[in-house]
Scaffold this motif. Structure first.
Motif, short mmCIF file in Angstrom:
data_model
loop_
_atom_site.label_atom_id
_atom_site.label_comp_id
_atom_site.label_asym_id
_atom_site.label_seq_id
_atom_site.Cartn_x
_atom_site.Cartn_y
_atom_site.Cartn_z
N LEU A 1 -21.21 45.42 71.92
CA LEU A 1 -22.08 43.84 71.52
C LEU A 1 -21.33 43.33 70.15
N PRO A 2 -21.35 42.09 70.16
CA PRO A 2 -20.83 41.27 68.99
C PRO A 2 -21.64 41.59 67.87
N GLY A 3 -21.15 41.48 66.69
CA GLY A 3 -21.76 41.80 65.38
C GLY A 3 -22.88 40.80 64.94
N SER A 4 -22.72 39.61 65.12
CA SER A 4 -23.62 38.57 64.67
C SER A 4 -24.85 38.43 65.38
N PRO A 5 -26.12 38.24 64.84
CA PRO A 5 -27.26 38.19 65.54
C PRO A 5 -27.41 36.98 66.66
N HIS A 6 -26.59 36.07 66.21
CA HIS A 6 -26.52 34.93 67.26
C HIS A 6 -25.64 35.10 68.09
N GLU A 7 -24.70 35.76 68.31
CA GLU A 7 -23.73 36.16 69.15
C GLU A 7 -24.29 37.52 70.25
N GLU B 1 -26.81 35.32 72.26
CA GLU B 1 -26.23 34.75 73.21
C GLU B 1 -25.83 35.57 74.67
N GLN B 2 -25.12 36.78 74.08
CA GLN B 2 -24.69 37.47 75.06
C GLN B 2 -26.07 38.25 75.98
N ALA B 3 -27.29 38.71 75.25
CA ALA B 3 -28.27 38.86 75.78
C ALA B 3 -28.68 37.92 77.02
N GLN B 4 -28.71 36.68 76.55
CA GLN B 4 -29.34 35.46 77.35
C GLN B 4 -28.39 35.60 78.58
N ILE B 5 -26.87 35.69 78.27
CA ILE B 5 -25.99 35.65 79.55
C ILE B 5 -26.30 36.73 80.49
N MET B 6 -26.30 37.89 79.83
CA MET B 6 -26.71 38.98 80.56
C MET B 6 -27.89 38.97 81.48
N ARG B 7 -28.98 38.33 80.91
CA ARG B 7 -30.02 38.01 81.56
C ARG B 7 -29.90 37.05 82.70
N VAL B 8 -28.76 36.25 82.71
CA VAL B 8 -28.84 35.19 83.42
C VAL B 8 -27.94 36.06 84.91
N ILE B 9 -27.07 36.64 84.56
CA ILE B 9 -26.23 37.34 85.18
C ILE B 9 -27.33 38.28 86.20
N GLU B 10 -28.27 39.23 85.60
CA GLU B 10 -28.99 39.77 86.31
C GLU B 10 -29.96 39.20 87.21
#
Length: 188
Positions: free
Chosen positions: A110-116, A119-128
């Motif tokens: 996972l990316p280092g910054s909380p914002h990243e 964002e990645q968690a939101q994208i994964m949720r959409v993909i799922e």
């Protein structure tokens, strides 16, 4: 013949992925867990004498059959529940989507910054969510090929269809996912 350690390592290595696969198909966390556990037991009881390299394909076949059996049982139960509810014996239940409660696992990639990370968690949720919307056979082929990393022949054997059907299902699934993600403004 697979040793106990090989069988145990195999099951430990696939447990999270196959749980998510069952969860996508059954849309109920407890039922998915039961199906995965029953499939693992069936593999250990009936196929532990098979070579370790055959375990992934055998397990996928056992899991898919167990998922289909559970779906059939649910369909029959639903039919009777619907018929009986017409007589005023309706039980109230929550219609919660188990995908809402799933957290994205931290695998160290996972990316280092909380914002990243957000964002990645939101994208994964959409993909799922989009994977869950796929037709059952497309979802099954997609998950086996790209999450379980089975080759086309193994996927075809596990699904009980031809290799050409696997290719078609995977192609349609990836095109549908790409279109759905593009429509939501997600570029991977």
């Amino acid at each position: 013949m697979a040793s106990r350690i090989e069988l145990s390592d195999f099951l430990a290595g696939v447990e999270r992925r196959v749980f998510r696969q069952a969860l996508f198909a059954l849309r109920n966390e407890e039922t998915a867990l039961d199906v995965v556990q029953d499939s693992m037991l069936r593999l250990a009881e009936k196929y532990s004498h098979r070579p370790a390299e055959e375990l992934p394909m055998l397990f996928q076949r056992i899991l898919q059959n167990a998922i289909r059996d559970q779906m059939r049982r649910a369909k029959v139960r639903s039919l009777w529940t619907t018929v009986l509810s017409a007589f005023g014996h309706n039980e109230d239940g929550e219609d919660a989507d188990p995908l809402d409660s799933l957290a994205v696992e931290d695998t160290g990639l996972l990316p280092g910054s909380p914002h990243e990370r957000l964002e990645q968690a939101q994208i994964m949720r959409v993909i799922e969510e989009e994977i869950a919307r796929l037709p059952a056979r497309q979802r099954e082929a997609f998950l086996m090929r790209y999450w379980e990393e089975l080759d086309i022949a193994e996927t075809a054997a596990a699904m009980g269809c031809s290799e050409g059907s696997v290719k078609t299902h995977c192609s349609r699934a990836t095109h549908a996912l790409a279109a759905a993600l593009r429509a939501k403004g997600i570029q991977l």
